[in-house]
Motif scaffolding. Structure first.
Motif, PDB file in Angstrom:
ATOM      1  N   UNK A  18       3.077  48.840 -88.266  1.00 47.55           N
ATOM      2  CA  UNK A  18       3.402  47.944 -88.738  1.00 47.55           C
ATOM      3  C   UNK A  18       2.026  46.733 -88.827  1.00 47.55           C
ATOM      4  N   UNK A  19       3.064  46.327 -87.743  1.00 50.17           N
ATOM      5  CA  UNK A  19       1.492  45.046 -86.391  1.00 50.17           C
ATOM      6  C   UNK A  19       0.690  45.295 -86.231  1.00 50.17           C
ATOM      7  N   UNK A  20       1.154  46.651 -85.630  1.00 50.69           N
ATOM      8  CA  UNK A  20       0.070  46.991 -85.143  1.00 50.69           C
ATOM      9  C   UNK A  20      -1.071  47.637 -85.415  1.00 50.69           C
ATOM     10  N   UNK A  21      -0.760  48.543 -86.979  1.00 50.95           N
ATOM     11  CA  UNK A  21      -1.906  48.840 -87.865  1.00 50.95           C
ATOM     12  C   UNK A  21      -2.615  47.469 -87.917  1.00 50.95           C
ATOM     13  N   UNK A  22      -1.700  45.733 -88.285  1.00 51.77           N
ATOM     14  CA  UNK A  22      -3.036  44.477 -88.966  1.00 51.77           C
ATOM     15  C   UNK A  22      -3.812  44.544 -87.335  1.00 51.77           C
ATOM     16  N   UNK A  23      -3.019  44.609 -86.122  1.00 52.55           N
ATOM     17  CA  UNK A  23      -3.840  43.899 -85.275  1.00 52.55           C
ATOM     18  C   UNK A  23      -4.774  44.769 -84.953  1.00 52.55           C
ATOM     19  N   UNK A  24      -4.768  46.477 -85.481  1.00 48.88           N
ATOM     20  CA  UNK A  24      -6.011  46.626 -85.435  1.00 48.88           C
ATOM     21  C   UNK A  24      -6.729  46.507 -86.412  1.00 48.88           C
ATOM     22  N   UNK A  25      -6.809  46.291 -87.311  1.00 42.59           N
ATOM     23  CA  UNK A  25      -7.183  45.901 -88.658  1.00 42.59           C
ATOM     24  C   UNK A  25      -8.434  44.464 -88.318  1.00 42.59           C
ATOM     25  N   UNK A  26      -7.317  43.318 -88.042  1.00 46.48           N
ATOM     26  CA  UNK A  26      -8.108  42.724 -87.156  1.00 46.48           C
ATOM     27  C   UNK A  26      -9.260  42.353 -86.027  1.00 46.48           C
ATOM     28  N   UNK A  27      -8.721  43.380 -85.430  1.00 47.15           N
ATOM     29  CA  UNK A  27     -10.106  43.597 -84.311  1.00 47.15           C
ATOM     30  C   UNK A  27     -11.091  44.190 -84.940  1.00 47.15           C
ATOM     31  N   UNK A  28     -10.973  45.291 -85.639  1.00 52.56           N
ATOM     32  CA  UNK A  28     -11.800  45.887 -86.503  1.00 52.56           C
ATOM     33  C   UNK A  28     -12.986  44.430 -87.714  1.00 52.56           C
ATOM     34  N   UNK A  29     -12.606  43.733 -88.215  1.00 47.00           N
ATOM     35  CA  UNK A  29     -12.736  42.686 -89.571  1.00 47.00           C
ATOM     36  C   UNK A  29     -13.811  41.889 -88.605  1.00 47.00           C
ATOM     37  N   UNK A  51     -21.206  37.070 -95.011  1.00 39.54           N
ATOM     38  CA  UNK A  51     -20.350  38.102 -95.283  1.00 39.54           C
ATOM     39  C   UNK A  51     -19.485  38.466 -93.651  1.00 39.54           C
ATOM     40  N   UNK A  52     -20.581  37.877 -92.734  1.00 35.84           N
ATOM     41  CA  UNK A  52     -18.896  37.547 -91.852  1.00 35.84           C
ATOM     42  C   UNK A  52     -18.346  36.961 -92.334  1.00 35.84           C
ATOM     43  N   UNK A  53     -18.586  35.691 -92.515  1.00 37.73           N
ATOM     44  CA  UNK A  53     -18.164  34.695 -92.593  1.00 37.73           C
ATOM     45  C   UNK A  53     -16.545  35.525 -93.440  1.00 37.73           C
ATOM     46  N   UNK A  54     -16.928  35.779 -94.423  1.00 35.20           N
ATOM     47  CA  UNK A  54     -15.176  36.962 -94.755  1.00 35.20           C
ATOM     48  C   UNK A  54     -14.601  37.478 -94.083  1.00 35.20           C
ATOM     49  N   UNK A  55     -15.546  38.614 -93.517  1.00 34.06           N
ATOM     50  CA  UNK A  55     -14.930  39.796 -91.688  1.00 34.06           C
ATOM     51  C   UNK A  55     -14.116  38.408 -91.018  1.00 34.06           C
ATOM     52  N   UNK A  56     -14.919  37.400 -90.346  1.00 32.42           N
ATOM     53  CA  UNK A  56     -13.865  36.611 -89.453  1.00 32.42           C
ATOM     54  C   UNK A  56     -12.968  36.005 -90.304  1.00 32.42           C
ATOM     55  N   UNK A  57     -12.737  35.377 -91.370  1.00 30.49           N
ATOM     56  CA  UNK A  57     -11.585  34.948 -92.517  1.00 30.49           C
ATOM     57  C   UNK A  57     -10.445  35.893 -92.065  1.00 30.49           C
TER      58      UNK A  57
END
Length: 481
Positions: free
Chosen positions: A419-430, A452-458
């Motif tokens: 579960x933490x690994x999935x969070x890191x992966x999603x953070x990198x993707x965003x 849209x870029x601002x939302x992804x960065x947040x």
């Protein structure tokens, strides 16, 4: 009354039944007159003093009937003089039913019920029976069929014979006399039909034997009984309550008791109360210390240490005289629960020790990714707030995020780190999405794309912080006191 007289006198004119009818008439008149006299006054029934007979030979006066529940018998004992029409102070007591001589106890209970019935409803019910039977027999004179006359007489006879057993044996001797005379009458009526047999089903019901009733206890006997009974009570709170109530009774009624006897009884009660309170304190200390130690050992995962507490508790209980079996059983059960907690804690510690190398390897694998977020955190924050960064920095950030994404794909986390690994992966993707969208927004000067870029960065910044916390929580060494 006059109707009953005329019916019985007329029926009595039949040959061979005069004796039975006359006796029924006299009994009916007496019963009705006694019942009428009793109805004018409200009789005071005797106190409901029952007896519980113990298998050891002792007996206990109990006020009212007992209740059997599970393997115990619950009853109340009087703690004062028992007077007619008054209810004394009572104390509830529980004993194991295995200690009771139930055959004798039930026999005595039948005697008490019979005495109370005789004093309250007996005469009235008997008067109704006598009048009803006499009236029923009177119908025989009006019945032409011999067979029907036999049936009516036998019906009356069966009801009369069954009456004592259903009414606590009241007036059983009188009823037996009626039944014997009815048998003679029925035999003659059967002869008139040509039937000379005798029906064994007409034999009278028997009334079970009874115990002779005992007098109500004197005040000293009430006190002595309570003091002796306390030695049989197994529930500590009940035993203490009984002793305290008895001590108050002795104190309140001291002037009505022999002085020397009162002093001796008071000393015995004081000694018994002191022993009970001392036992309460000793077992309270045993419970507190044992539970505290069990909890400390369980927190450490010290299974052997918790297991050793059981025999220690048993030894201490034996030294104290095994006076609180209920408390000791509850304490042993609580220690057993702590033992399960210790085993669970030990298993968790062993699990962490086995997984520690895997945790460290995972931390080393994701460390560059987390460091990338630390280095470029300001750039992602600028994208979030639509404040930059400089366009020339976006290319380098995108390149490093792509490398991080590829590196994460090669990592195989343990089940508890997925579960933490999935969070890191999603953070990198965003973060990668935010970087590319920001470059596109800068190239086209399109504010919607910039938002849209601002939302992804947040989202990327939020997920990476959650991932840091979760990874630290999973890989942190459990705290063992």
């Amino acid at each position: 009354m006059s109707t009953l007289l005329s019916l019985v006198i007329e029926w009595a004119q039949d040959r061979g039944v005069r004796r039975c009818a006359a006796l029924l008439l006299i009994t009916s008149l007496v019963a009705l007159s006694v019942g009428s006299a009793r109805a004018e006054t409200t009789p005071i029934p005797p106190p409901p003093l029952f007896q519980l007979f113990l298998k050891g030979g002792e007996s206990i006066h109990c006020y009212g009937e007992w209740t059997r529940t599970g393997h115990r018998v619950v009853f109340t004992v009087p703690l004062d003089l028992v007077l007619p029409g008054e209810t004394p102070r009572l104390q509830t007591v529980t004993l194991p039913e295995s200690r009771i001589d139930w055959r004798r106890t039930e026999r005595y209970a039948r005697s008490v019920r019979a005495a109370r019935y005789a004093a309250t409803r007996g005469e009235g019910d008997y008067a109704e029976l006598a009048a009803d039977i006499a009236e029923t027999l009177g119908r025989i004179r009006e019945t032409p069929s011999p067979e029907e006359r036999v049936r009516i007489a036998e019906t009356a006879r069966r009801r009369l014979a069954a009456w004592p057993a259903r009414h606590h044996g009241y007036r059983a001797t009188d009823v037996r006399q009626f039944v014997a005379m009815l048998d003679e009458t029925i035999a003659r009526l059967r002869q008139a039909t040509g039937d000379h047999s005798f029906d064994l089903a007409l034999i009278a019901d028997t009334v079970p034997p009874r115990e002779p009733l005992r007098p109500a206890p004197t005040l000293p006997q009430v006190i002595e009984q309570a003091l002796d009974l306390a030695g049989h009570v197994e529930i500590p709170t009940e035993r203490l309550a009984l002793l305290e109530a008895t001590y108050r009774l002795v104190d309140e009624r001291a002037r009505a008791l022999p002085e020397r006897w009162t002093r001796d009884v008071a000393k015995r009660l004081e000694a018994a109360l002191a022993a009970e309170r001392s036992a309460d304190q000793a077992y309270a200390r045993l419970t507190k210390s044992s539970l505290q130690r069990a909890q400390r050992l369980a927190a450490k995962g010290d299974v052997s240490g918790v297991e050793a507490l059981g025999p220690r508790i048993q030894q201490r209980d034996a030294a104290l005289g095994r006076k609180r079996p209920g408390e000791v059983s509850a304490l042993i059960a609580a220690v057993d629960r702590e033992l399960q907690a210790a085993r669970r804690q030990r298993l968790l510690r062993d699990q962490w020790e086995l997984r520690e190398p895997l945790y460290r390897a995972y931390q080393r694998a994701v460390s560059p990714v987390l460091e990338c977020f630390e280095r470029h955190g300001a750039a992602l924050e600028a994208i979030r707030t639509l404040a930059g960064p400089e366009a020339k920095r976006l290319g380098k950030l995108e390149s490093q995020l792509v490398e991080a994404f590829v590196a994460l794909a090669r990592v195989k986390p343990t089940p508890d780190l997925q579960a933490p690994h999935a969070l890191v992966t999603n953070a990198v993707h965003l973060a990668l999405t935010a970087t590319r969208s920001r470059r596109a927004a800068a190239a086209s000067a399109n504010m919607q794309v910039a938002w849209d870029a601002a939302a992804a960065a947040s989202g990327a910044l939020m997920l990476v912080e959650r991932a840091r916390d979760d990874i630290a929580r999973v890989t942190r060494k459990p705290s063992f006191p």
